[in-house]
Scaffold this motif. Structure first.
Motif, short mmCIF file in Angstrom:
data_model
loop_
_atom_site.label_atom_id
_atom_site.label_comp_id
_atom_site.label_asym_id
_atom_site.label_seq_id
_atom_site.Cartn_x
_atom_site.Cartn_y
_atom_site.Cartn_z
N GLU A 70 -47.44 -3.33 -13.73
CA GLU A 70 -46.07 -3.80 -13.46
C GLU A 70 -45.08 -3.25 -14.48
O GLU A 70 -44.21 -3.95 -14.99
CB GLU A 70 -46.04 -5.32 -13.37
N ARG A 71 -45.25 -1.96 -14.79
CA ARG A 71 -44.37 -1.31 -15.75
C ARG A 71 -43.33 -0.40 -15.10
O ARG A 71 -42.62 0.32 -15.79
CB ARG A 71 -45.20 -0.50 -16.76
N LEU A 72 -43.28 -0.37 -13.77
CA LEU A 72 -42.23 0.40 -13.11
C LEU A 72 -40.97 -0.46 -13.05
O LEU A 72 -41.05 -1.69 -12.87
CB LEU A 72 -42.67 0.78 -11.69
N THR A 73 -39.82 0.19 -13.22
CA THR A 73 -38.57 -0.58 -13.26
C THR A 73 -38.09 -0.91 -11.86
O THR A 73 -37.28 -0.21 -11.27
CB THR A 73 -37.49 0.20 -14.03
N THR A 74 -38.60 -1.98 -11.32
CA THR A 74 -38.20 -2.42 -9.98
C THR A 74 -37.01 -3.37 -10.08
O THR A 74 -36.65 -3.84 -11.17
CB THR A 74 -39.39 -3.11 -9.29
N GLN A 75 -36.40 -3.67 -8.93
CA GLN A 75 -35.14 -4.44 -8.94
C GLN A 75 -35.33 -5.88 -9.43
O GLN A 75 -34.38 -6.46 -9.96
CB GLN A 75 -34.54 -4.42 -7.54
N PHE A 87 -29.04 -6.83 -5.36
CA PHE A 87 -30.00 -5.75 -5.19
C PHE A 87 -30.65 -5.82 -3.82
O PHE A 87 -30.95 -6.90 -3.32
CB PHE A 87 -31.10 -5.83 -6.27
N GLN A 88 -30.84 -4.66 -3.23
CA GLN A 88 -31.53 -4.59 -1.94
C GLN A 88 -32.53 -3.44 -1.98
O GLN A 88 -32.21 -2.35 -2.47
CB GLN A 88 -30.54 -4.31 -0.82
N CYS A 89 -33.69 -3.70 -1.45
CA CYS A 89 -34.72 -2.66 -1.36
C CYS A 89 -34.14 -1.44 -0.63
O CYS A 89 -33.54 -1.58 0.43
CB CYS A 89 -35.92 -3.22 -0.60
N GLU A 90 -34.32 -0.28 -1.23
CA GLU A 90 -33.77 0.95 -0.63
C GLU A 90 -34.51 1.35 0.64
O GLU A 90 -34.00 2.12 1.44
CB GLU A 90 -33.88 2.10 -1.64
N LEU A 91 -35.69 0.82 0.82
CA LEU A 91 -36.49 1.23 1.97
C LEU A 91 -36.22 0.37 3.21
O LEU A 91 -36.24 0.86 4.33
CB LEU A 91 -37.99 1.18 1.63
N CYS A 92 -35.97 -0.93 3.01
CA CYS A 92 -35.74 -1.81 4.17
C CYS A 92 -34.39 -2.52 4.12
O CYS A 92 -33.92 -3.03 5.14
CB CYS A 92 -36.87 -2.84 4.31
N TRP A 162 -43.05 5.30 -4.19
CA TRP A 162 -42.19 5.22 -5.39
C TRP A 162 -41.20 6.38 -5.43
O TRP A 162 -40.02 6.21 -5.74
CB TRP A 162 -43.06 5.19 -6.65
N GLN A 163 -41.69 7.58 -5.08
CA GLN A 163 -40.82 8.76 -5.04
C GLN A 163 -39.73 8.60 -3.98
O GLN A 163 -38.58 8.97 -4.20
CB GLN A 163 -41.65 10.01 -4.73
N GLU A 164 -40.10 8.06 -2.83
CA GLU A 164 -39.13 7.90 -1.75
C GLU A 164 -38.03 6.91 -2.16
O GLU A 164 -36.85 7.14 -1.94
CB GLU A 164 -39.84 7.40 -0.48
N ILE A 169 -32.36 6.37 -4.08
CA ILE A 169 -31.41 5.83 -5.07
C ILE A 169 -30.68 6.96 -5.81
O ILE A 169 -29.46 6.94 -5.93
CB ILE A 169 -32.15 4.95 -6.11
N PHE A 170 -31.44 7.94 -6.27
CA PHE A 170 -30.85 8.92 -7.18
C PHE A 170 -30.39 10.21 -6.52
O PHE A 170 -29.56 10.92 -7.05
CB PHE A 170 -31.85 9.24 -8.30
N LYS A 171 -30.96 10.51 -5.35
CA LYS A 171 -30.60 11.77 -4.70
C LYS A 171 -29.97 11.56 -3.33
O LYS A 171 -29.52 12.53 -2.70
CB LYS A 171 -31.83 12.67 -4.57
N GLY A 172 -29.99 10.32 -2.82
CA GLY A 172 -29.43 10.04 -1.50
C GLY A 172 -30.21 10.72 -0.38
O GLY A 172 -29.68 10.95 0.70
N ARG A 173 -31.46 11.04 -0.66
CA ARG A 173 -32.29 11.72 0.35
C ARG A 173 -33.27 10.72 0.97
O ARG A 173 -33.93 9.98 0.27
CB ARG A 173 -33.07 12.84 -0.34
N ARG A 174 -33.33 10.69 2.29
CA ARG A 174 -34.16 9.70 2.97
C ARG A 174 -35.16 10.38 3.89
O ARG A 174 -34.82 11.31 4.60
CB ARG A 174 -33.30 8.76 3.82
#
Ligand SMILES: [Zn+2]
Length: 225
Positions: A70-75, A87-92, A162-164, A169-174
């Motif tokens: 649990e060391r990834l910086t999640t919302q 905060f809202q999940c970028e995926l859903c 995680w990459q998606e 978030i950072f590149k606006g690529r979906r």
């Protein structure tokens, strides 16, 4: 264990994982350096072989390792630092993300797992990261084909989700769920590895699912990891 990871791992604003060496230098994540540092610190946990094993893709293993810790910086962590921000999940887009939401509870991830699971010998969908670790830890000391494929594919899925998330978030690529599944599978197939065949029945099924080649007494996964 947590202290060691906390000491070593930093994540820049763009989601890039950085590693602080035992000598205190901040460097981009490097497999060799990470291994050296962890070896010196004698990091070991019962589920060590779930993540670190000879055929593992080090980049995938590293993100899997961080997810389990649990060391990834999640919302859910960011919410504590920015209580007024929504905060809202970028995926859903339904709720703030957390390790378990992002990788297992999210509709997007569930759709990805549903497809990825077809390539594995795995019953049911994983519901959380610790359940999945427990499930595969039992067999992770063996080097049989499905034990390896399960671990490789699970780590690749966690890494790519995680990459998606970061890419949105950072590149606006979906990418759609099916595009990500394709990326996971193709990514796994890009890196050659091989290991001894121990179970021909399992091997036959693995070969069928993944389109693998045989070379004498060794199974050459030309494109697997
Ligand atoms: Zn979600």
């Amino acid at each position: 264990m947590r202290d060691i990871i906390k000491h070593h791992v930093f994540e820049d604003n763009d989601g890039t994982v950085q590693w602080v060496t035992n000598k205190g230098n901040k460097v981009s994540y490097s497999t060799g350096q990470t291994w050296d540092d962890l070896k010196v610190n004698k990091v070991n946990v019962p589920w060590h072989h779930v993540v670190w094993f000879p055929q593992a893709n080090p980049k995938h293993a590293f993100i899997m390792w961080l997810a389990i810790q649990e060391r990834l910086t999640t919302q859910d962590k960011l919410m504590k630092w920015y209580p007024l921000k929504t905060f809202q999940c970028e995926l859903c887009g339904k709720e703030a993300d957390s390790i378990n939401h992002l990788f297992f509870g999210c509709e997007y991830s569930k759709a990805v797992w549903l497809e990825v699971k077809k390539l594995l010998l795995f019953r049911g969908l994983p519901t959380n990261i610790h359940a999945i670790v427990q499930k595969i830890a039992v067999f992770s000391y063996r080097n049989q084909i499905w034990d390896v494929i399960n671990r490789i594919t699970i780590a690749a899925t966690v890494y790519n989700v995680w990459q998606e998330r970061n890419s949105r978030i950072f590149k606006g690529r979906r990418r759609s769920e099916s595009e990500l599944v394709k990326c996971i599978v193709e990514g796994i197939k890009l890196n050659p590895t091989s290991f001894k065949i121990k179970n021909s029945v399992s091997m036959a099924r693995a070969a069928k699912n993944w389109g693998l080649d045989l070379d004498g007494s060794r199974l050459v996964i030309k494109h697997l990891m």
